[in-house]
Design a protein around this motif. Structure first.
Motif, PDB file in Angstrom:
ATOM      1  N   ASP A  82      15.716  17.601 -11.191  1.00  0.00           N
ATOM      2  CA  ASP A  82      15.979  15.853 -10.811  1.00  0.00           C
ATOM      3  C   ASP A  82      14.887  15.075 -10.029  1.00  0.00           C
ATOM      4  OD1 ASP A  82      16.718  16.923  -8.624  1.00  0.00           O
ATOM      5  OD2 ASP A  82      18.758  16.035  -8.506  1.00  0.00           O
ATOM      6  N   GLY A  83      13.894  15.881  -9.667  1.00  0.00           N
ATOM      7  CA  GLY A  83      12.821  15.304  -8.778  1.00  0.00           C
ATOM      8  C   GLY A  83      13.160  15.222  -7.370  1.00  0.00           C
ATOM      9  N   SER A  84      14.318  15.974  -7.093  1.00  0.00           N
ATOM     10  CA  SER A  84      14.551  16.027  -5.533  1.00  0.00           C
ATOM     11  C   SER A  84      13.840  17.224  -4.851  1.00  0.00           C
ATOM     12  CB  SER A  84      16.048  15.977  -5.269  1.00  0.00           C
ATOM     13  OG  SER A  84      16.723  17.149  -5.989  1.00  0.00           O
ATOM     14  N   LEU A  85      14.088  17.353  -3.446  1.00  0.00           N
ATOM     15  CA  LEU A  85      13.424  18.115  -2.683  1.00  0.00           C
ATOM     16  C   LEU A  85      14.521  19.172  -2.405  1.00  0.00           C
ATOM     17  CD1 LEU A  85      10.860  19.304  -1.316  1.00  0.00           C
ATOM     18  CD2 LEU A  85      11.514  18.140   0.740  1.00  0.00           C
ATOM     19  N   LYS A  86      14.352  20.542  -2.266  1.00  0.00           N
ATOM     20  CA  LYS A  86      15.351  21.550  -2.123  1.00  0.00           C
ATOM     21  C   LYS A  86      14.523  22.819  -1.555  1.00  0.00           C
ATOM     22  CE  LYS A  86      19.111  24.196  -4.062  1.00  0.00           C
ATOM     23  NZ  LYS A  86      19.938  24.928  -5.272  1.00  0.00           N
ATOM     24  N   GLN A  87      15.393  23.365  -0.650  1.00  0.00           N
ATOM     25  CA  GLN A  87      14.769  24.578   0.056  1.00  0.00           C
ATOM     26  C   GLN A  87      15.516  25.842  -0.688  1.00  0.00           C
ATOM     27  OE1 GLN A  87      15.235  24.011   4.108  1.00  0.00           O
ATOM     28  NE2 GLN A  87      16.596  25.762   4.246  1.00  0.00           N
ATOM     29  N   ILE A  88      14.801  26.846  -1.089  1.00  0.00           N
ATOM     30  CA  ILE A  88      15.271  27.976  -1.811  1.00  0.00           C
ATOM     31  C   ILE A  88      15.148  29.450  -1.086  1.00  0.00           C
ATOM     32  CG2 ILE A  88      15.821  26.697  -3.973  1.00  0.00           C
ATOM     33  CD1 ILE A  88      13.461  28.547  -5.089  1.00  0.00           C
ATOM     34  N   GLU A  89      15.593  30.297  -1.354  1.00  0.00           N
ATOM     35  CA  GLU A  89      15.401  31.773  -1.149  1.00  0.00           C
ATOM     36  C   GLU A  89      14.471  32.216  -2.290  1.00  0.00           C
ATOM     37  OE1 GLU A  89      18.113  34.330   0.409  1.00  0.00           O
ATOM     38  OE2 GLU A  89      18.537  33.406   2.108  1.00  0.00           O
ATOM     39  N   LEU A  90      13.406  33.152  -1.842  1.00  0.00           N
ATOM     40  CA  LEU A  90      12.464  33.337  -3.089  1.00  0.00           C
ATOM     41  C   LEU A  90      13.178  34.226  -4.053  1.00  0.00           C
ATOM     42  CD1 LEU A  90       9.329  34.033  -1.256  1.00  0.00           C
ATOM     43  CD2 LEU A  90       9.895  31.863  -2.618  1.00  0.00           C
ATOM     44  N   ASN A  91      13.777  35.527  -3.505  1.00  0.00           N
ATOM     45  CA  ASN A  91      14.287  36.177  -4.471  1.00  0.00           C
ATOM     46  C   ASN A  91      13.754  36.434  -5.883  1.00  0.00           C
ATOM     47  OD1 ASN A  91      16.331  37.125  -2.430  1.00  0.00           O
ATOM     48  ND2 ASN A  91      17.680  34.998  -3.011  1.00  0.00           N
ATOM     49  N   ASN A  92      12.620  36.717  -5.788  1.00  0.00           N
ATOM     50  CA  ASN A  92      12.049  36.592  -7.066  1.00  0.00           C
ATOM     51  C   ASN A  92      12.084  35.708  -8.069  1.00  0.00           C
ATOM     52  OD1 ASN A  92      10.136  38.684  -6.434  1.00  0.00           O
ATOM     53  ND2 ASN A  92      11.885  40.300  -6.772  1.00  0.00           N
TER      54      ASN A  92
ATOM     55  N   TYR B  22       9.886  23.094  -9.903  1.00  0.00           N
ATOM     56  CA  TYR B  22       8.369  23.611  -9.761  1.00  0.00           C
ATOM     57  C   TYR B  22       8.033  23.692  -8.151  1.00  0.00           C
ATOM     58  CZ  TYR B  22       7.487  18.459  -9.399  1.00  0.00           C
ATOM     59  OH  TYR B  22       7.585  17.137  -9.175  1.00  0.00           O
ATOM     60  N   TRP B  23       7.249  24.816  -7.907  1.00  0.00           N
ATOM     61  CA  TRP B  23       6.733  24.991  -6.574  1.00  0.00           C
ATOM     62  C   TRP B  23       5.948  23.809  -5.675  1.00  0.00           C
ATOM     63  CZ3 TRP B  23       9.256  29.104  -4.947  1.00  0.00           C
ATOM     64  CH2 TRP B  23       9.687  30.144  -5.825  1.00  0.00           C
ATOM     65  N   THR B  24       6.169  24.159  -4.417  1.00  0.00           N
ATOM     66  CA  THR B  24       5.334  23.506  -3.668  1.00  0.00           C
ATOM     67  C   THR B  24       4.339  24.481  -2.816  1.00  0.00           C
ATOM     68  OG1 THR B  24       6.831  23.217  -1.641  1.00  0.00           O
ATOM     69  CG2 THR B  24       6.968  21.441  -3.590  1.00  0.00           C
ATOM     70  N   THR B  25       3.842  23.994  -1.937  1.00  0.00           N
ATOM     71  CA  THR B  25       3.053  25.136  -0.871  1.00  0.00           C
ATOM     72  C   THR B  25       3.696  25.100   0.189  1.00  0.00           C
ATOM     73  OG1 THR B  25       1.709  23.340  -0.072  1.00  0.00           O
ATOM     74  CG2 THR B  25       0.942  24.360  -2.066  1.00  0.00           C
ATOM     75  N   THR B  26       4.803  24.754   0.526  1.00  0.00           N
ATOM     76  CA  THR B  26       5.546  24.545   1.750  1.00  0.00           C
ATOM     77  C   THR B  26       6.784  25.425   1.907  1.00  0.00           C
ATOM     78  OG1 THR B  26       5.190  22.215   1.769  1.00  0.00           O
ATOM     79  CG2 THR B  26       6.561  22.806   3.469  1.00  0.00           C
ATOM     80  N   TYR B  27       6.898  26.357   3.080  1.00  0.00           N
ATOM     81  CA  TYR B  27       7.967  26.942   3.276  1.00  0.00           C
ATOM     82  C   TYR B  27       9.110  26.482   4.117  1.00  0.00           C
ATOM     83  CZ  TYR B  27       6.122  28.578   7.773  1.00  0.00           C
ATOM     84  OH  TYR B  27       5.849  28.680   8.957  1.00  0.00           O
ATOM     85  N   SER B  28      10.110  26.639   4.435  1.00  0.00           N
ATOM     86  CA  SER B  28      11.380  26.167   5.026  1.00  0.00           C
ATOM     87  C   SER B  28      11.726  26.980   6.257  1.00  0.00           C
ATOM     88  CB  SER B  28      12.628  25.786   4.357  1.00  0.00           C
ATOM     89  OG  SER B  28      12.217  24.895   3.102  1.00  0.00           O
ATOM     90  N   GLY B  29      12.538  26.517   7.081  1.00  0.00           N
ATOM     91  CA  GLY B  29      13.097  27.059   8.184  1.00  0.00           C
ATOM     92  C   GLY B  29      11.855  27.440   9.181  1.00  0.00           C
ATOM     93  N   SER B  30      11.926  28.384  10.095  1.00  0.00           N
ATOM     94  CA  SER B  30      11.160  28.643  11.167  1.00  0.00           C
ATOM     95  C   SER B  30       9.966  29.561  10.737  1.00  0.00           C
ATOM     96  CB  SER B  30      12.021  29.523  12.484  1.00  0.00           C
ATOM     97  OG  SER B  30      12.093  30.837  11.936  1.00  0.00           O
ATOM     98  N   TYR B  31       8.870  29.642  11.373  1.00  0.00           N
ATOM     99  CA  TYR B  31       7.747  30.213  11.154  1.00  0.00           C
ATOM    100  C   TYR B  31       8.058  31.897  10.836  1.00  0.00           C
ATOM    101  CZ  TYR B  31       7.120  32.356  15.873  1.00  0.00           C
ATOM    102  OH  TYR B  31       7.318  32.559  17.000  1.00  0.00           O
ATOM    103  N   GLN B  32       9.075  32.092  11.511  1.00  0.00           N
ATOM    104  CA  GLN B  32       9.459  33.682  11.316  1.00  0.00           C
ATOM    105  C   GLN B  32      10.236  33.995   9.984  1.00  0.00           C
ATOM    106  OE1 GLN B  32      11.592  33.903  14.926  1.00  0.00           O
ATOM    107  NE2 GLN B  32      10.016  34.585  16.053  1.00  0.00           N
ATOM    108  N   ASP B  33      10.644  32.915   9.436  1.00  0.00           N
ATOM    109  CA  ASP B  33      11.713  33.157   8.195  1.00  0.00           C
ATOM    110  C   ASP B  33      10.811  32.603   6.969  1.00  0.00           C
ATOM    111  OD1 ASP B  33      13.580  33.436   6.530  1.00  0.00           O
ATOM    112  OD2 ASP B  33      14.839  31.949   7.098  1.00  0.00           O
ATOM    113  N   LEU B  34      10.121  33.471   6.392  1.00  0.00           N
ATOM    114  CA  LEU B  34       9.439  33.105   5.025  1.00  0.00           C
ATOM    115  C   LEU B  34       9.963  33.238   3.786  1.00  0.00           C
ATOM    116  CD1 LEU B  34       5.639  34.342   6.121  1.00  0.00           C
ATOM    117  CD2 LEU B  34       6.753  32.198   6.558  1.00  0.00           C
ATOM    118  N   LYS B  35      11.122  33.604   3.875  1.00  0.00           N
ATOM    119  CA  LYS B  35      11.765  33.603   2.532  1.00  0.00           C
ATOM    120  C   LYS B  35      12.459  32.669   1.816  1.00  0.00           C
ATOM    121  CE  LYS B  35      16.212  35.283   4.422  1.00  0.00           C
ATOM    122  NZ  LYS B  35      17.100  36.451   4.567  1.00  0.00           N
TER     123      LYS B  35
END
Length: 455
Positions: free
Chosen positions: A434-444, A413-426
């Motif tokens: 499993d309850g752990s945190l992960k960053q993903i590319e949106l890709n719809n 499920y979603w959080t309100t937080t993006y990853s990477g630099s402020y120039q990379d919002l994807k």
């Protein structure tokens, strides 16, 4: 003796003996002084001198059903004269007869009894005007001594909306119980409680409350006795109404009655969702008036999933924000809606450096999604300053959430937080199945919706 020629003359006779009968006879005579000495009945009046004194005899009775001994009391003849009244008193003990002799004719009295330690005096008698030689019999009957018991009903905590209830006084004698209706926190007054009787105070059962009447109270004749009783709040979160939950929060005592992890059901449209209590005084009120009392989150996920819908929008411009903070507040449980508190939430800008608090901006919402840091506590750029972790989410297992209010499979499920630099919002951060945190590319990609709110 003498010539009586008018009806206005009087004759005073002295030296008479009390209770002796005398005959008074008129002997008419002519102008030539010829007397008529015939003592015929027509000329004769019979009188007995009794003096100018009277008597009042007072008989005192105890009330029916009284088993005690009538102690000392005072009988008073209350002089009704307006000028210089002179009362007459006698002290007596026990029921029976007391006489007041030698009362002056023409005087007017009322008979009055004093109260005793356990009996109440009757009203004064009717007025009695003394006539010489007359005895007046007066009967006076004591009444059982009555008092008042006032039961002050309160709640713990104070001011809870308890509605209607019944207060019962159960006596320790053979008489039946007394009952009175009350409503919310008010005094309930019982008049005519019997002197010396011990009453057990009872409160009727009310949902969400434990009655504590604090035992017994003894009635005292002629007095008002105050007795305190209260209802103690004891509902679980699932049983409590949102109005009760809100009131406990406003009083600052919610954590005395509820615990983190307690759950309750709400509805959004036609979907039932279980929410859990995840924080006390964690979120800042948008009004600037301190902290919201409680924060809740869905224990699992909604049935529907959602995409973010674009790489380049900041969070308040996303599809997830619109669903959670715009649509859900309109369709949420009517019982909950009036008590939702608007709070201040942060999001990361797309146009600022991600170093420090300058990377943050804020939005106000009554329903919201959580940042990665609020859920996991993980400190990573650029979300270092995006809120603080809810202590309840201190393990992966508590962050595991299933679709369709727990009836489906575990899902990210979603959080309100993006990853990477402020120039990379994807790249955005999600909570995995499993309850752990992960960053993903949106890709719809479509993920679950976990939302929260404050009361």
């Amino acid at each position: 003796t003498g010539d009586w020629v008018t009806t206005s003359q009087e004759c005073t006779i002295v030296g008479l003996t009390k209770d002796t009968k005398y005959y008074f006879t008129a002997f008419p005579y002519s102008t030539e002084h010829v007397y008529n000495k015939n003592q015929v009945t027509a000329n004769r009046t019979e009188m007995t001198w009794v003096g100018n004194k009277g008597t009042i005899s007072v008989t005192v009775n105890t009330p029916e059903g009284y088993e005690g001994t009538l102690g000392e009391y005072t009988i008073t003849l209350v002089d009704q004269a307006s000028d210089s009244p002179q009362n007459v008193e006698k002290t007596a003990t026990g029921a029976g007869l007391t006489q007041f002799g030698g009362l002056t004719a023409g005087k007017t009295y009322k008979v009055r009894l004093s109260s005793t330690t356990d009996l109440q005096a009757p009203p004064d008698s009717e007025a009695i005007t003394i006539v010489g030689g007359v005895n007046y019999d007066v009967t006076m009957t004591y009444a059982l001594m009555y008092g008042t018991i006032t039961v002050n009903v309160s709640t713990q905590p104070a001011g809870m909306p308890i509605g209607q209830y019944t207060v019962t006084l159960t006596p320790n004698d053979s008489t039946g119980p007394l009952t009175q209706q009350g409503n919310n926190s008010q005094a309930v007054v019982f008049n005519n409680v019997k002197n010396g009787v011990v009453y057990t105070v009872g409160l009727s059962a009310i949902n969400h409350y434990t009655a504590n009447a604090n035992g017994t109270v003894t009635a005292v004749g002629g007095q008002n006795i105050s007795h305190n009783a209260h209802y103690g709040y004891n509902a679980t979160l699932s049983e409590a109404s949102w109005s009760e939950i809100d009131l406990l929060g406003s009083k600052g005592v919610a954590d005395d009655y509820f615990s983190l992890g307690d759950t309750k059901n709400i509805t959004v449209d036609d979907e039932t969702l279980e929410v859990e209590l995840i924080g006390f005084k964690h979120d800042d009120l948008a009004s600037g008036g301190g902290k919201a009392a409680m924060t809740f989150a869905t224990k699992n996920l909604m049935a529907q999933t959602s995409t973010y819908d674009s790489y380049w929008w900041q969070y308040p411009e996303t599809k997830v924000y619109n669903l959670v903070s715009v649509q859900i507040p309109e369709s949420i449980d009517d019982g909950l809606k009036p008590y939702l508190k608007e709070v201040k939430k942060s999001y990361l800008k797309t146009t600022q450096s991600n170093i420090g608090t300058s990377a943050l901006d804020y939005y106000n919402a009554k329903v919201f999604c959580f940042s990665a840091k609020e859920l996991t506590g993980t400190v990573r750029r650029p979300d270092t300053y995006q809120g603080t972790q809810y202590s309840y989410y201190n393990s992966n297992s508590r962050r595991v959430k299933k679709l369709a209010n727990g009836t489906g499979e575990a899902h990210a499920y979603w959080t309100t937080t993006y990853s990477g630099s402020y120039q990379d919002l994807k790249e955005w951060q999600i909570i995995q199945a499993d309850g752990s945190l992960k960053q993903i590319e949106l890709n719809n990609v479509s993920n679950g919706i976990c939302f929260g709110f404050c009361v």
